[in-house]
Scaffold this motif. Structure first.
Motif, PDB file in Angstrom:
ATOM      1  N   GLY A 112      -8.192  -1.208  13.935  1.00  0.00           N
ATOM      2  CA  GLY A 112      -9.148  -1.165  14.856  1.00  0.00           C
ATOM      3  C   GLY A 112      -9.472   0.122  15.663  1.00  0.00           C
ATOM      4  N   GLY A 148     -14.463  -0.207   5.895  1.00  0.00           N
ATOM      5  CA  GLY A 148     -15.291  -1.300   6.600  1.00  0.00           C
ATOM      6  C   GLY A 148     -14.537  -2.692   6.494  1.00  0.00           C
ATOM      7  N   TYR A 149     -14.116  -2.804   5.212  1.00  0.00           N
ATOM      8  CA  TYR A 149     -13.149  -4.243   4.985  1.00  0.00           C
ATOM      9  C   TYR A 149     -11.860  -4.305   5.897  1.00  0.00           C
ATOM     10  CZ  TYR A 149     -11.446  -8.389   2.534  1.00  0.00           C
ATOM     11  OH  TYR A 149     -10.732  -9.569   2.314  1.00  0.00           O
ATOM     12  N   ARG A 151     -11.545  -2.937   8.598  1.00  0.00           N
ATOM     13  CA  ARG A 151     -11.983  -2.825  10.214  1.00  0.00           C
ATOM     14  C   ARG A 151     -11.582  -1.425  10.898  1.00  0.00           C
ATOM     15  NH1 ARG A 151     -14.380  -6.473   8.390  1.00  0.00           N
ATOM     16  NH2 ARG A 151     -14.334  -8.771   8.880  1.00  0.00           N
ATOM     17  N   LYS A 153     -11.973   2.111  12.848  1.00  0.00           N
ATOM     18  CA  LYS A 153     -12.763   2.562  14.004  1.00  0.00           C
ATOM     19  C   LYS A 153     -13.828   3.187  13.361  1.00  0.00           C
ATOM     20  CE  LYS A 153     -11.826   5.261  17.428  1.00  0.00           C
ATOM     21  NZ  LYS A 153     -11.177   5.641  18.443  1.00  0.00           N
TER      22      LYS A 153
END
Ligand SMILES: Cc1cc2nc3c(=O)[nH]c(=O)nc-3n(C[C@H](O)[C@H](O)[C@H](O)COP(=O)(O)O)c2cc1C
Length: 186
Positions: A112, A148-149, A151, A153
């Motif tokens: 993240g 994206g999968y 997550r 940043k």
């Protein structure tokens, strides 16, 4: 900032390696700390084994030492930069194998705060890559599907086009672009 640069190409005299070296130079100018993973030279094993697949869904699974080591390198970095040639409008199988093994469920909660930059060398020129939405497809796959999968940043894709050109000036311009990407990386 600490950057983990992962390069994928069977030849060290490839343009891909030259691009990686120029990015590293730029990053060093910018005082970033560098860790380089050369998937071919460092002997990364691309075979996905029965043990790799077992309990893959569980983030607390005990990973193979080689996989754990690479997960720890990612965990220690703020930013991940992947340098690779476009093969079959996708990643070379070695890099895909690395993602299958190392970008696993055990890392997904820990991405993240990371930035990812995908630097892809394309034999096709800019027109070729925009035809049939090839460039859009690749960017969507890497930024939205893969990053994206996981997550992450922020994920960006930079294409270096027309890498088989015989123009020395063009190849120099690609290397300069690589240097500037490193130099201006925040
Ligand atoms: C197995 C293979 C598949 C390739 N597939 C594509 C492709 O789908 N699209 C493309 O534009 N170039 C393709 N190319 C060309 C590479 O992108 C090009 O050889 C590379 O960017 C040149 O940099 P290098 O000297 O570091 O290999 C392919 C090359 C190889 C060897």
């Amino acid at each position: 900032m600490k950057a983990l640069i992962t390069v994928t190409h069977p030849r060290t005299n490839s343009l891909t390696h030259a691009v990686m070296n120029r990015i590293v130079e730029g990053l060093k100018q910018n005082n970033h700390e560098i860790d380089v993973l050369d998937l071919h030279r460092d002997g990364f094993n691309p075979i996905y084994t029965v043990e790799d697949e077992k309990d893959w869904i569980k983030p607390d699974k005990i990973y193979a030492p080689e996989v754990r080591k690479e997960m720890d390198r990612i965990a220690a970095a703020d930013t991940l930069i992947y340098v690779f040639p476009l093969w079959q409008y996708s990643l070379p199988s070695m890099l895909k194998a690395y993602l299958d093994k190392v970008w696993n469920m055990g890392l997904f909660g820990k991405m993240g705060e990371k930035k990812v930059l995908w630097i892809c060398l394309t034999g096709g020129d800019e027109d070729h890559m925009s035809k049939y939405n090839r460039e859009e497809m690749l960017k969507h796959y890497l930024n939205v599907a893969v990053s994206g999968y996981a997550r992450v940043k922020e994920s960006n894709v930079e294409l270096l086009y027309d890498t088989l050109s015989e123009s020395k000036e063009h190849i120099e311009s690609l290397l300069e672009r690589a240097y500037q990407l490193g130099r201006n990386y925040e």
